[in-house]
Design a protein around this motif. Structure first.
Motif, PDB file in Angstrom:
ATOM      1  N   VAL A 109      -0.642   4.868  12.288  1.00 46.50           N
ATOM      2  CA  VAL A 109      -1.809   4.100  12.725  1.00 46.50           C
ATOM      3  C   VAL A 109      -2.246   3.142  11.623  1.00 46.50           C
ATOM      4  CG1 VAL A 109      -4.250   4.262  13.357  1.00 46.50           C
ATOM      5  CG2 VAL A 109      -2.585   5.834  14.369  1.00 46.50           C
ATOM      6  N   ASN A 110      -2.300   3.624  10.378  1.00 48.44           N
ATOM      7  CA  ASN A 110      -2.673   2.753   9.273  1.00 48.44           C
ATOM      8  C   ASN A 110      -1.740   1.555   9.179  1.00 48.44           C
ATOM      9  OD1 ASN A 110      -4.834   4.323   8.432  1.00 48.44           O
ATOM     10  ND2 ASN A 110      -3.602   5.529   7.007  1.00 48.44           N
TER      11      ASN A 110
ATOM     12  N   ARG B 152      -4.069  -1.574   7.305  1.00 47.63           N
ATOM     13  CA  ARG B 152      -4.922  -1.058   6.237  1.00 47.63           C
ATOM     14  C   ARG B 152      -5.271   0.391   6.545  1.00 47.63           C
ATOM     15  NH1 ARG B 152     -10.571  -0.920   7.151  1.00 47.63           N
ATOM     16  NH2 ARG B 152     -11.255  -1.867   9.124  1.00 47.63           N
ATOM     17  N   ARG B 153      -5.805   1.077   5.540  1.00 39.26           N
ATOM     18  CA  ARG B 153      -6.121   2.484   5.714  1.00 39.26           C
ATOM     19  C   ARG B 153      -7.415   2.633   6.508  1.00 39.26           C
ATOM     20  NH1 ARG B 153      -5.056   4.941  -0.365  1.00 39.26           N
ATOM     21  NH2 ARG B 153      -2.887   4.239  -0.563  1.00 39.26           N
ATOM     22  N   VAL B 154      -7.270   3.051   7.721  1.00 33.81           N
ATOM     23  CA  VAL B 154      -8.454   3.323   8.558  1.00 33.81           C
ATOM     24  C   VAL B 154      -8.615   4.823   8.800  1.00 33.81           C
ATOM     25  CG1 VAL B 154      -8.520   1.098   9.726  1.00 33.81           C
ATOM     26  CG2 VAL B 154      -7.047   2.913  10.615  1.00 33.81           C
ATOM     27  N   THR B 155      -7.551   5.583   8.584  1.00 33.76           N
ATOM     28  CA  THR B 155      -7.649   7.041   8.611  1.00 33.76           C
ATOM     29  C   THR B 155      -7.183   7.533   7.259  1.00 33.76           C
ATOM     30  OG1 THR B 155      -5.426   7.339   9.498  1.00 33.76           O
ATOM     31  CG2 THR B 155      -7.190   7.106  11.086  1.00 33.76           C
ATOM     32  N   GLU B 156      -8.134   7.948   6.444  1.00 35.63           N
ATOM     33  CA  GLU B 156      -7.818   8.297   5.065  1.00 35.63           C
ATOM     34  C   GLU B 156      -6.975   9.563   4.999  1.00 35.63           C
ATOM     35  OE1 GLU B 156      -8.381   6.586   2.429  1.00 35.63           O
ATOM     36  OE2 GLU B 156      -9.462   4.995   3.441  1.00 35.63           O
ATOM     37  N   ALA B 157      -6.295   9.712   3.892  1.00 35.52           N
ATOM     38  CA  ALA B 157      -5.464  10.903   3.680  1.00 35.52           C
ATOM     39  C   ALA B 157      -6.325  12.146   3.812  1.00 35.52           C
ATOM     40  CB  ALA B 157      -4.827  10.855   2.286  1.00 35.52           C
ATOM     41  N   GLY B 158      -5.838  13.097   4.581  1.00 36.42           N
ATOM     42  CA  GLY B 158      -6.550  14.365   4.734  1.00 36.42           C
ATOM     43  C   GLY B 158      -7.552  14.376   5.851  1.00 36.42           C
ATOM     44  N   VAL B 159      -7.870  13.217   6.467  1.00 34.15           N
ATOM     45  CA  VAL B 159      -8.884  13.202   7.519  1.00 34.15           C
ATOM     46  C   VAL B 159      -8.474  14.061   8.700  1.00 34.15           C
ATOM     47  CG1 VAL B 159      -9.921  11.720   9.287  1.00 34.15           C
ATOM     48  CG2 VAL B 159      -9.916  10.995   6.901  1.00 34.15           C
TER      49      VAL B 159
ATOM     50  N   ASP C 268     -17.528  17.477  15.405  1.00 29.90           N
ATOM     51  CA  ASP C 268     -17.118  17.195  16.787  1.00 29.90           C
ATOM     52  C   ASP C 268     -17.490  15.769  17.174  1.00 29.90           C
ATOM     53  OD1 ASP C 268     -19.801  17.692  16.650  1.00 29.90           O
ATOM     54  OD2 ASP C 268     -19.926  18.748  18.569  1.00 29.90           O
ATOM     55  N   ALA C 269     -17.171  14.823  16.282  1.00 30.85           N
ATOM     56  CA  ALA C 269     -17.520  13.423  16.516  1.00 30.85           C
ATOM     57  C   ALA C 269     -16.260  12.560  16.536  1.00 30.85           C
ATOM     58  CB  ALA C 269     -18.481  12.927  15.440  1.00 30.85           C
ATOM     59  N   LEU C 270     -16.410  11.399  17.139  1.00 38.03           N
ATOM     60  CA  LEU C 270     -15.343  10.408  17.187  1.00 38.03           C
ATOM     61  C   LEU C 270     -15.716   9.275  16.232  1.00 38.03           C
ATOM     62  CD1 LEU C 270     -12.765   9.233  18.558  1.00 38.03           C
ATOM     63  CD2 LEU C 270     -14.291   8.190  20.238  1.00 38.03           C
ATOM     64  N   ALA C 271     -14.883   9.067  15.201  1.00 40.40           N
ATOM     65  CA  ALA C 271     -15.133   7.983  14.249  1.00 40.40           C
ATOM     66  C   ALA C 271     -14.563   6.688  14.828  1.00 40.40           C
ATOM     67  CB  ALA C 271     -14.488   8.303  12.906  1.00 40.40           C
ATOM     68  N   VAL C 272     -15.430   5.696  15.024  1.00 40.41           N
ATOM     69  CA  VAL C 272     -15.024   4.413  15.594  1.00 40.41           C
ATOM     70  C   VAL C 272     -14.965   3.387  14.466  1.00 40.41           C
ATOM     71  CG1 VAL C 272     -15.554   2.611  17.272  1.00 40.41           C
ATOM     72  CG2 VAL C 272     -16.064   5.005  17.802  1.00 40.41           C
ATOM     73  N   VAL C 273     -13.764   2.856  14.223  1.00 41.03           N
ATOM     74  CA  VAL C 273     -13.533   1.887  13.151  1.00 41.03           C
ATOM     75  C   VAL C 273     -13.068   0.582  13.791  1.00 41.03           C
ATOM     76  CG1 VAL C 273     -12.226   1.385  11.056  1.00 41.03           C
ATOM     77  CG2 VAL C 273     -12.879   3.746  11.584  1.00 41.03           C
ATOM     78  N   THR C 274     -13.605  -0.532  13.336  1.00 41.42           N
ATOM     79  CA  THR C 274     -13.211  -1.832  13.907  1.00 41.42           C
ATOM     80  C   THR C 274     -12.373  -2.628  12.904  1.00 41.42           C
ATOM     81  OG1 THR C 274     -15.232  -2.899  13.127  1.00 41.42           O
ATOM     82  CG2 THR C 274     -15.277  -1.921  15.332  1.00 41.42           C
ATOM     83  N   THR C 275     -11.457  -3.395  13.445  1.00 50.05           N
ATOM     84  CA  THR C 275     -10.628  -4.268  12.628  1.00 50.05           C
ATOM     85  C   THR C 275     -10.075  -5.394  13.505  1.00 50.05           C
ATOM     86  OG1 THR C 275      -8.613  -4.430  11.302  1.00 50.05           O
ATOM     87  CG2 THR C 275      -8.637  -2.767  13.030  1.00 50.05           C
ATOM     88  N   ARG C 276      -9.991  -6.591  12.932  1.00 50.66           N
ATOM     89  CA  ARG C 276      -9.428  -7.721  13.673  1.00 50.66           C
ATOM     90  C   ARG C 276      -7.902  -7.732  13.620  1.00 50.66           C
ATOM     91  NH1 ARG C 276     -13.194 -11.080  15.497  1.00 50.66           N
ATOM     92  NH2 ARG C 276     -15.296 -10.901  14.603  1.00 50.66           N
ATOM     93  N   ALA C 277      -7.340  -6.734  12.948  1.00 45.02           N
ATOM     94  CA  ALA C 277      -5.886  -6.643  12.923  1.00 45.02           C
ATOM     95  C   ALA C 277      -5.333  -6.184  14.275  1.00 45.02           C
ATOM     96  CB  ALA C 277      -5.446  -5.673  11.827  1.00 45.02           C
ATOM     97  N   LEU C 278      -6.166  -5.543  15.070  1.00 45.39           N
ATOM     98  CA  LEU C 278      -5.764  -5.159  16.417  1.00 45.39           C
ATOM     99  C   LEU C 278      -6.189  -6.241  17.398  1.00 45.39           C
ATOM    100  CD1 LEU C 278      -6.557  -1.357  17.000  1.00 45.39           C
ATOM    101  CD2 LEU C 278      -4.329  -2.443  16.777  1.00 45.39           C
TER     102      LEU C 278
END
Length: 522
Positions: A75-76, A81-88, A131-141
């Motif tokens: 996914v990264n 770029r790193r949007v899901t960090e190591a260990g997440v 129990d949450a959903l992390a929503v990250v935005t990027t213009r790369a998608l």
């Protein structure tokens, strides 16, 4: 993808019926039915209903697979770029990460999809709720496409596995990731078979493939897919690179270019986009028939078992009732201590002694009958898989409850005897002793065949008609006492089953709701 109101209404009703269904008896297949019902609810809430209500919403591609397949790195790398960090997304966390274009953020920060999860905007922090959903935005998608990095489907944490399954059920597109070392494992093939069953829009990624054996592994994996009827599924190979092993770096753009292009076309080409969403939605709708039918069958099995268990209980207590009535009509209770008091009555045994002995004998008879009924019920229930536990009680506890009822019966008989004695006092001179009348009444009711002597004695005191009337009233009280005692104990023994409230309605309602959905599918 035409959001017909009638179909949406029918699916909403089906969703309500699924939410209400329960499988409380641990029958064979019950746990599977519980999981299936939960998965269907997750799919209806997290995907099908939102997609049909808002077909213009962005496509959601869920990246899923086994532990250690490199999903986060993939996914990264797709994003750049790193949007899901190591260990997440290690097995110790349940928080998935969703990446989308900023213009699409509004579609995912609300509860349109995956309503069971809270929302966190931006990269996940350690303080965020699990129990949450992390929503990250990027213009790369590209706009119109979101990627969701899911927990491991084979996580050692049960909650992670359940969440991963829910997330996959919420996807327009499944991107299933496996590795050169694990592509023949059971977990990825279970997901692939599920994707085929539901006819979802699917792509598979063979990750971390050593250069030396890339052609051989890819060819063998393709042959396995072909053999499983999945030969047409888009397949992408990612070579084994140092970044892959680190699970936190970015792969070269060329390594994921094919998958990025394929996903981008699904989002930007109207025809491809419509095909992806329509195929998955249609597959989900088509799969409802068999899955809901299976759940209806599981409901029917629950009800049939509950009916059998209740019938075994009723049979055991019906036999207890017959046993008590046969004893009272035949040999009676003028045996043992009660018999000794009867033989000594009235010269050497008082009326209270005789009455007490008779009601104690009645209590003993009822306790024995209840104990036998409970034993028969236990034996019958043990032969039935899934029978609920509990409801059994010791003789002392039964004796206390029965004792309350027979003491109440004795008071009723005393009151009836007193009324009868007072009624004849003015016409027959001095009435007989009311305690003696009550003792004779108890003996006539509880003495079986020997009770006829007591009835004759009552007739001598009260007159034949009054004595007969008194006995009829006493017999009615005795019947009520026996019925109350056995009914109360039957309900007590059956409480673990009855409190489950298993009825035939869930099966009927599921079938009716499914029929309505099919009628409006067109």
């Amino acid at each position: 993808m035409d959001a017909r109101p009638e179909l949406l209404d029918a699916l909403t009703v089906l969703r309500e019926r699924l939410a209400a269904v329960r499988f409380p008896l641990d029958l064979p297949g019950a746990e599977r039915a519980r999981r299936s019902a939960a998965e269907l609810l997750a799919q209806l809430d997290g995907y099908l209903l939102p997609r049909l209500r808002q077909p213009e919403a962005p496509l959601l591609a869920v990246v899923g697979g086994s532990t250690g397949t490199g999903k986060s790195t993939l996914v990264n790398s797709l994003v750049g770029r790193r949007v899901t960090e190591a260990g997440v997304l290690r097995p110790t966390t349940r928080t998935p990460v969703l990446v989308c274009h900023p213009d699409d953020e509004r579609w995912f920060t609300g509860r349109r999809v995956l309503p069971q999860l809270g929302r966190v905007c931006g990269p996940r922090q350690e303080s965020d709720r699990p129990d949450a959903l992390a929503v990250v935005t990027t213009r790369a998608l590209p706009a119109g496409l979101a990627l969701l990095d899911a927990p491991d489907i084979d996580s050692i944490v049960a909650g992670n596995r359940d969440l991963a399954a829910d997330l996959i059920c919420a996807a327009d597109i499944w991107v299933l990731v496996t590795t050169a070392a694990r592509y023949a494992d059971a977990v990825p093939w279970h997901l692939l078979r599920s994707a085929k069953e539901y006819d979802v829009t699917l792509a598979t990624v063979l990750d971390r493939v050593p250069h030396q054996i890339a052609a051989e592994v890819s060819r063998h994996y393709g042959a396995l897919l072909e053999r499983a009827g999945l030969g047409e599924v888009p397949r992408f190979t990612v070579p084994e690179l140092p970044e892959s092993a680190a699970n936190s770096g970015l792969l070269p753009a060329t390594a994921v270019a094919g998958l990025r292009e394929w996903l981008g076309r699904r989002a930007q080409d109207p025809q491809a986009r419509s095909l992806a969403a329509t195929r998955t939605a249609a597959g989900a709708l088509a799969a409802l028939r068999a899955r809901v039918a299976d759940l209806a069958g599981a409901c029917a099995a629950q009800y049939a078992t509950a009916v059998r268990l209740d019938q075994r209980l009723a049979d055991a207590y019906a036999e207890a009732d017959r046993r008590v009535r046969a004893c009272l009509a035949g040999g009676g209770l003028l045996t043992g201590q009660a018999g000794a008091h009867w033989l000594a009555f009235p010269e050497d045994a008082g009326a209270d002694e005789l009455s007490d002995a008779l009601v104690q004998a009645l209590a003993g008879l009822l306790v024995e009958a209840v104990s036998a009924a409970d034993e028969h019920t236990d034996a019958a229930w043990q032969r039935e898989p899934g029978a609920p536990e509990g409801g059994t009680d010791g003789q002392d506890a039964v004796g206390e409850r029965v004792g309350v009822l027979v003491r109440r019966l004795r008071r009723c008989l005393d009151e009836l005897a007193e009324e009868a004695a007072q009624a004849v006092g003015g016409t027959r001179g001095e009435p007989g002793d009311e305690g003696e009348t009550a003792a004779l009444l108890a003996a006539s009711l509880l003495g079986g065949k020997a009770g006829g002597v007591a009835q004759q004695a009552l007739a001598g005191i009260l007159g034949s008609r009054n004595a007969s009337r008194l006995r009829d009233r006493g017999a009615a009280e005795l019947r009520r006492c026996v019925e109350r005692a056995l009914t109360a104990e039957r309900l007590r023994r059956g409480a673990p089953l009855h409190r489950l409230n298993i009825t035939a309605e869930p099966q009927v309602e599921l079938v009716a709701a499914l029929s309505s959905v099919r009628a409006h599918q067109g």
